[in-house]
Scaffold this motif. Structure first.
Motif, mmCIF file in Angstrom:
data_model
loop_
_atom_site.group_PDB
_atom_site.id
_atom_site.type_symbol
_atom_site.label_atom_id
_atom_site.label_comp_id
_atom_site.label_asym_id
_atom_site.label_seq_id
_atom_site.Cartn_x
_atom_site.Cartn_y
_atom_site.Cartn_z
ATOM 1 N N ARG A 260 -0.724 5.853 4.431
ATOM 2 C CA ARG A 260 -0.782 7.310 4.260
ATOM 3 C C ARG A 260 0.129 8.009 5.262
ATOM 4 N NH1 ARG A 260 -6.472 10.790 4.280
ATOM 5 N NH2 ARG A 260 -5.549 12.844 3.836
ATOM 6 N N LEU B 195 0.950 4.217 -2.988
ATOM 7 C CA LEU B 195 0.774 5.649 -2.725
ATOM 8 C C LEU B 195 1.948 6.458 -3.242
ATOM 9 C CD1 LEU B 195 -0.704 6.143 0.874
ATOM 10 C CD2 LEU B 195 -1.768 6.670 -1.305
ATOM 11 N N HIS C 60 0.837 -1.209 0.000
ATOM 12 C CA HIS C 60 0.000 0.000 0.000
ATOM 13 C C HIS C 60 0.870 1.257 0.000
ATOM 14 C CE1 HIS C 60 -4.097 -1.672 0.552
ATOM 15 N NE2 HIS C 60 -3.472 -2.669 1.159
ATOM 16 N N LYS D 13 -3.583 -5.118 -1.025
ATOM 17 C CA LYS D 13 -3.447 -4.195 -2.153
ATOM 18 C C LYS D 13 -3.896 -4.868 -3.447
ATOM 19 C CE LYS D 13 -2.794 -1.018 -4.791
ATOM 20 N NZ LYS D 13 -4.018 -0.244 -4.874
ATOM 21 N N ARG E 223 -4.696 1.312 4.868
ATOM 22 C CA ARG E 223 -4.557 2.461 3.982
ATOM 23 C C ARG E 223 -4.229 3.732 4.761
ATOM 24 N NH1 ARG E 223 -10.131 0.451 1.387
ATOM 25 N NH2 ARG E 223 -10.378 0.091 3.633
#
Length: 335
Positions: free
Chosen positions: A245, A19, A15, A201, A241
């Motif tokens: 981040r 990003l 993930h 993912k 997620r």
């Protein structure tokens, strides 16, 4: 701008890489074999901004030397995620503690030797385990908490070994920065998540056995109807997620520099998960344990208001997480 991501095959790491690529970073991932690199290249559609280096054994203190040396002038950031994630071993010290600590020390020394000025930020994936006291399960945990486990105590069982490995690896990073002021330019942020839930993912990775946190939700989907809910399964949760981040935010948000971030949204029990499944997936009703709304979540041990304020975004709630996970698992079951 280039980011080195160690342990690139991991659940959270995939993930994070996604990003980073979406934010136009170039990514260099470390994996343990050419086969693993080939799988990720295919999953990320042979993205020209994603390349891989082979690092077979992070317990070797020079394991990352060739990676840093090969990319010394291009790596601006490092996200160090490679570390043993297991609670079973023949030798807790050799198989869990030493690889975790040496992996961190090794990559830091490699940066010091080959890229002391080009790397600007080092983000390490730690854990709430680095903060919790296994002898005091009701203790309140904040960003200042540290696991008091000694090296000897960490060899008593698998949970102590994993928790200790996270503590000692994170400590190694903070100590390194203190001891090398003026020698290296990079700053440090640590990400300390609780139970991490959420979809894989890539759908294909939702087949078979999942990582230990996600298995909690998957088990609830397939346990026989008459099974009793395991009341020992509870804690705090966060979505994968949101964790990803936080890693990416830590690269460019100066307010996160020098911080330990607890990634946690709220508390949960396994019954809460089952309740959501009964509510949102009528096709599972009668096939899984029944709902029981009399049970409330276990109390809030994790106090991470500072982290939430610094990050400034709202974490996903349990219902959204469970629905997204269950949708993905049911989808791959039908394929």
């Amino acid at each position: 701008m280039s980011v080195l991501v160690t342990g690139a095959t991991g659940y959270i790491a995939l993930h994070v890489i996604d990003l980073l690529l979406k934010e136009n970073y170039r990514v260099i991932g470390t994996v343990r074999s050419k086969e693993k690199a080939a799988k990720l290249e295919k999953q990320f559609n042979y993205n020209k901004d994603l390349t891989f280096e082979i690092v077979e054994d992070i317990a070797n203190l020079s394991a990352f030397d060739h990676v840093i040396k090969n990319h010394a002038n291009e790596i601006n950031y490092v996200i160090h995620m490679a570390s043993p994630v297991t609670f079973t071993a023949d030798d807790f010290e050799k198989d869990i503690l030493i690889p975790a600590v040496n992996g961190t020390k090794g990559i830091l020394e490699s940066i010091k030797q080959y890229a002391p000025k080009s790397v600007k930020k080092f983000v390490i994936t730690s854990s709430i385990a680095a903060m919790m006291d296994l002898t005091n399960p009701t203790a309140i945990l904040t960003e200042q908490s540290w696991n008091p486990t000694t090296w000897e105590q960490a060899q008593e069982n698998g949970i102590a070994a994993y928790s200790g490995s996270k503590k000692f690896a994170e400590k190694a990073a903070w100590n390194f920065l203190e001891e090398n002021k003026g020698i290296v330019d990079f700053k440090l942020t640590t990400i300390n998540p609780v139970f991490v839930f959420g979809p894989q993912k890539f759908d294909e990775d939702a087949k078979g056995k999942l990582n230990s946190s996600c298995e909690i939700i998957k088990e609830a989907m397939f346990a026989p109807t008459e099974s009793e809910i395991d009341k020992s399964v509870f804690g705090s949760y966060v979505d994968v997620r949101d964790v990803a981040r936080a890693h990416v935010c830590s690269l460019h948000n100066d307010e996160l520099t020098g911080k330990r971030l607890i990634l946690s949204n709220a508390s949960f029990t396994k019954q809460n998960i089952v309740n959501i499944m009964n509510k949102r997936f009528p096709q599972l009703k009668g096939k899984i344990a029944p709902a029981d709304n009399s049970e409330l979540p276990q109390g809030g041990r994790v106090h991470n208001e500072k982290t939430k304020a610094l990050l400034g975004y709202i974490f996903k709630d349990l219902e959204e997480i469970v629905v997204d996970m269950a949708d993905q698992i049911l989808k791959v079951q039908e394929q």
